[in-house]
Design a protein around this motif. Structure first.
Motif, mmCIF file in Angstrom:
data_model
loop_
_atom_site.group_PDB
_atom_site.id
_atom_site.type_symbol
_atom_site.label_atom_id
_atom_site.label_comp_id
_atom_site.label_asym_id
_atom_site.label_seq_id
_atom_site.Cartn_x
_atom_site.Cartn_y
_atom_site.Cartn_z
ATOM 1 N N ARG A 22 0.843 -1.199 0.000
ATOM 2 C CA ARG A 22 0.000 0.000 0.000
ATOM 3 C C ARG A 22 0.873 1.242 0.000
ATOM 4 O O ARG A 22 1.902 1.299 0.667
ATOM 5 C CB ARG A 22 -0.900 0.016 1.241
ATOM 6 N N ARG A 23 0.439 2.259 -0.724
ATOM 7 C CA ARG A 23 1.173 3.528 -0.790
ATOM 8 C C ARG A 23 0.872 4.359 0.454
ATOM 9 O O ARG A 23 -0.289 4.609 0.764
ATOM 10 C CB ARG A 23 0.759 4.300 -2.028
ATOM 11 N N PRO A 24 1.905 4.838 1.149
ATOM 12 C CA PRO A 24 1.679 5.646 2.354
ATOM 13 C C PRO A 24 0.849 6.895 2.087
ATOM 14 O O PRO A 24 -0.027 7.254 2.867
ATOM 15 C CB PRO A 24 3.089 6.029 2.809
ATOM 16 N N ARG A 25 1.101 7.567 0.967
ATOM 17 C CA ARG A 25 0.366 8.797 0.657
ATOM 18 C C ARG A 25 -1.120 8.511 0.484
ATOM 19 O O ARG A 25 -1.963 9.323 0.870
ATOM 20 C CB ARG A 25 0.945 9.440 -0.606
ATOM 21 N N LEU A 26 -1.468 7.370 -0.093
ATOM 22 C CA LEU A 26 -2.872 7.003 -0.249
ATOM 23 C C LEU A 26 -3.540 6.857 1.123
ATOM 24 O O LEU A 26 -4.650 7.339 1.334
ATOM 25 C CB LEU A 26 -3.017 5.697 -1.026
#
Length: 115
Positions: A22-26
């Motif tokens: 998972r992308r942290p920014r998302l």
């Protein structure tokens, strides 16, 4: 590894997966309630739309990615995405969050049949 887990760490463990990075920014945008197409699309793909806008109700919620990485619960992939480690999976199972649909059954909500 410390046995102490903060509410922020527990939420992060709930949002992450061991098989799908998972992308942290998302995650930050999703919790903040950003209504971009990308945030909604990936939130839907990951099954996390129920967490959208949670930060609004939780006050000063800050996801501390370095805390869980330091405890060995989360690892970073080559694309700077987050993924649970074996210790993270074990900790996630110990936490056992109640999802909204599970809560409804605990409260013995009467469901009406459709017409």
């Amino acid at each position: 590894m410390s046995n102490e887990i903060t509410a922020s760490d527990a939420l992060l463990l709930e949002l992450l997966s061991d098989h799908q990075p998972r992308r942290p920014r998302l995650l930050v945008n999703l919790l903040a309630g950003k209504k971009t197409v990308a945030t909604r699309y990936w939130g839907l793909r990951y099954g996390l739309l129920g967490f959208a806008g949670l930060q609004r109700y939780w006050g000063s919620l800050k996801l501390d990615f370095s805390g869980t990485q330091g405890q060995g619960l989360v690892t970073t992939t080559s694309k700077n995405e987050l993924k649970l480690t074996k210790q993270g999976i074990a900790q996630q199972r110990r936490l056992q969050f109640l999802e909204p649909w599970q809560l409804a059954s605990k409260l013995s909500v009467v469901r009406l049949a459709p017409f």
